[in-house]
Design an enzyme around this catalytic site. Sequence first.
Site, short mmCIF file in Angstrom:
data_model
loop_
_atom_site.label_atom_id
_atom_site.label_comp_id
_atom_site.label_asym_id
_atom_site.label_seq_id
_atom_site.Cartn_x
_atom_site.Cartn_y
_atom_site.Cartn_z
N SER A 36 -87.57 10.63 1.86
CA SER A 36 -86.24 9.75 1.74
C SER A 36 -85.43 10.46 0.93
CB SER A 36 -86.69 8.52 1.11
OG SER A 36 -87.68 7.58 1.99
N HIS A 67 -83.89 8.91 6.68
CA HIS A 67 -84.75 9.80 7.50
C HIS A 67 -83.90 9.96 9.07
CE1 HIS A 67 -88.35 9.64 5.20
NE2 HIS A 67 -87.66 8.72 4.62
N TYR A 91 -95.81 1.73 7.78
CA TYR A 91 -95.33 0.37 7.57
C TYR A 91 -94.38 0.27 8.86
CZ TYR A 91 -91.39 2.83 5.19
OH TYR A 91 -90.33 3.58 4.65
N ASN A 246 -87.71 6.62 -9.14
CA ASN A 246 -87.55 5.28 -9.86
C ASN A 246 -88.71 5.18 -10.73
OD1 ASN A 246 -88.66 4.91 -7.00
ND2 ASN A 246 -89.46 3.04 -8.20
N HIS A 260 -84.79 0.70 -2.27
CA HIS A 260 -84.48 1.83 -1.67
C HIS A 260 -83.23 2.52 -2.01
CE1 HIS A 260 -85.85 4.51 1.62
NE2 HIS A 260 -84.61 4.19 2.22
#
Length: 291
Positions: A36, A67, A91, A246, A260
């Site tokens: 990502s 992406h 997912y 994070n 995100h």
Amino acid sequence: MSESASSERYEECRTTADWLLSSTKVRPTVGIVCGSGMGGLAKLLKDPQVFKYSDIPNFPQSTVHGHAGQLVFGTLNGKPCVCMQGRFHLYEGYTVQKITLPMRVFKLMGVKTVFLTNAAGGLNQDYKVGDVMIIKDHINMPGFAGINPLFGPNDERFGVRFPCMSDAYDRELRQLARDVASELGYSDFLQEGVYCVLAGPSFETIAECRMLRNLGADAVGMSTVHEVITARHAGMRCFAMSLISNMSVMSYDSQEKANHEEVLETGRLRAKDLEKLVSTIVGRLEHNSSS
Ligand SMILES: O=P(O)(O)O[C@H]1O[C@H](CO)[C@@H](O)[C@H]1O
């Protein structure tokens, strides 16, 4: 899955690999998967040839922000490469076999070494945002629930029924990465640890983060492990790195919330360092490995 369905999966990968090989002159020995916000890696490739996933037979589509959804062929520091600018996650609704199809396509195209990057939450309290963790091992949480890309009849054309995973993350490549990081002056933000994969897409609860830390995980994410299992099954060497985008929330007093946007922002801040690290390691491959 029946034997014939397994054979169909082989034919599916073969069709994709043949289509790509007939569409490019590049014969990649190195495969790269961008995590990502790390798609900039693909821009380092010289004489790039770009294929949108939507144009590639049998390829899934990228649905996640950060992406791009294209496969880039070219050379990186003199090495012929194929780079996934965007990966697939459980997912998104794909089967674990579908999200790992690109690894088998890599294999059929002649790739010997796979480099994978991802963004991950830091569980180890000695880590900080922006650290880069060389993955030395993984915990496959979905695997405990029967979600493993090798589930079903084994296709010997790819690999053995029971592949070893204690050597999943190549020792020589990890040493090379530590050496290169030290030369580049990156040692202050370099870590080495254990990555735990969850299915996502919800981020972890505080109790889950504490449990994962107690299990021995240093970072948590939603990718990479399925790709590594598939790549190792097919005999490709793997090197993987997590950008700690994070810190996982471990305290009920914390006001932090995983999101995100922060993941992508950290990717942007560390992008140049990651790109330099990967390209230098790839450039040195022949001196340190068989690929
Ligand atoms: O692992 P990559 O593809 O870097 O993506 C990570 O970032 C997303 C969460 O922000 C999740 O998909 C997680 O797995």
